[in-house]
Design an enzyme around this catalytic site. Structure first.
Site, PDB file in Angstrom:
ATOM      1  N   LYS A 285      -3.692  -3.370   7.858  1.00  0.00           N
ATOM      2  CA  LYS A 285      -4.481  -3.538   6.361  1.00  0.00           C
ATOM      3  C   LYS A 285      -5.208  -4.809   6.493  1.00  0.00           C
ATOM      4  CE  LYS A 285      -1.197  -0.814   3.655  1.00  0.00           C
ATOM      5  NZ  LYS A 285      -0.144  -1.091   2.701  1.00  0.00           N
TER       6      LYS A 285
ATOM      7  N   GLU B 185      -2.717  12.202   8.956  1.00  0.00           N
ATOM      8  CA  GLU B 185      -3.213  11.018   9.239  1.00  0.00           C
ATOM      9  C   GLU B 185      -3.906  10.659  10.253  1.00  0.00           C
ATOM     10  OE1 GLU B 185      -0.454   8.787   5.638  1.00  0.00           O
ATOM     11  OE2 GLU B 185      -0.408   8.141   7.668  1.00  0.00           O
TER      12      GLU B 185
ATOM     13  N   TYR C 243      -6.008   8.082   0.594  1.00  0.00           N
ATOM     14  CA  TYR C 243      -4.977   7.789  -0.206  1.00  0.00           C
ATOM     15  C   TYR C 243      -4.866   9.014  -1.360  1.00  0.00           C
ATOM     16  CZ  TYR C 243      -3.471   3.608   2.227  1.00  0.00           C
ATOM     17  OH  TYR C 243      -3.133   2.650   3.290  1.00  0.00           O
TER      18      TYR C 243
ATOM     19  N   HIS D 139       0.525  -0.181   7.247  1.00  0.00           N
ATOM     20  CA  HIS D 139       0.977   1.365   6.563  1.00  0.00           C
ATOM     21  C   HIS D 139       1.424   2.134   7.789  1.00  0.00           C
ATOM     22  CE1 HIS D 139      -0.256   5.287   5.024  1.00  0.00           C
ATOM     23  NE2 HIS D 139      -0.516   5.591   6.230  1.00  0.00           N
TER      24      HIS D 139
END
Length: 143
Positions: A11, A128, A51, A117
Site C-alpha cells: 500500500k 483480484e 474495493y 493487502h
C-alpha cells in the site's frame, strides 16, 4: 502439494516508507515466489472498483482516498497454500493485534496504514489478480 496464487499489494504507506524490498524478502523467505509485479498509481475509479465489496461500509471512502494517495505495488505470489501463507505473513489487519514477526506488527503504523493487502480466499484471489494482471503478465509456474 497445493500450489496457489494470490494477490498482494504493498500500500501507499509501504511504498512511501521504502519497504518494498523488506516486504518482498519476507514473502521469499516464507517460500512464496513473486511471479508478477507492477508499480502503479491507482485512479479513484480503479480504487472504487477494486474495493467495491466494501462500498456500504463506513470506512469505504477513507480506504479509497488512502489507496489513491500514492503509488502501490501489486504482485502475484505463488506457492504451496499461498493464500493462507500470505495472510499469516501479513498478520492481523490491526497491527496492535498482529502476531510478532508479521509485516503489520513490525512495519505498520495503524489499522488504516497497515502496509499490505492480501486476497482472503481462492475466488477473491482469482478476481483480484485479474484486476491487475493479464494472464500473459504472469510468469509460468517456476520450479
Amino acid at each position: 502439494m497445493n500450489i496457489e496464487r494470490t494477490l498482494s499489494i504493498i500500500k501507499p504507506d509501504g511504498v512511501e516508507k521504502n519497504l518494498i524490498g523488506e516486504v518482498y524478502r519476507r514473502f521469499e523467505q516464507a517460500g512464496l515466489r513473486i511471479v508478477a509485479s507492477r508499480m502503479l498509481q491507482l485512479s479513484q475509479a480503479q480504487a472504487e472498483a477494486f474495493y467495491a465489496v466494501h462500498r456500504e461500509r463506513p470506512f469505504y471512502r477513507d480506504l479509497v482516498n488512502y489507496m489513491i494517495s500514492g503509488p502501490v505495488v501489486a504482485q502475484v505470489l505463488e506457492g504451496e497454500n499461498a493464500i493462507e501463507r500470505h495472510r499469516e505473513i501479513m498478520g492481523a489487519t490491526d497491527p496492535k493485534k498482529a502476531a510478532k514477526g508479521t509485516i503489520r506488527a513490525d512495519l505498520a503504523a495503524s489499522i488504516e496504514e497497515n502496509v499490505v493487502h492480501g486476497s482472503d480466499g481462492a475466488e477473491t484471489a482469482r478476481n483480484e489478480i485479474a484486476f491487475f494482471f493479464a494472464q500473459s503478465d504472469i510468469c509460468p509456474r517456476l520450479r
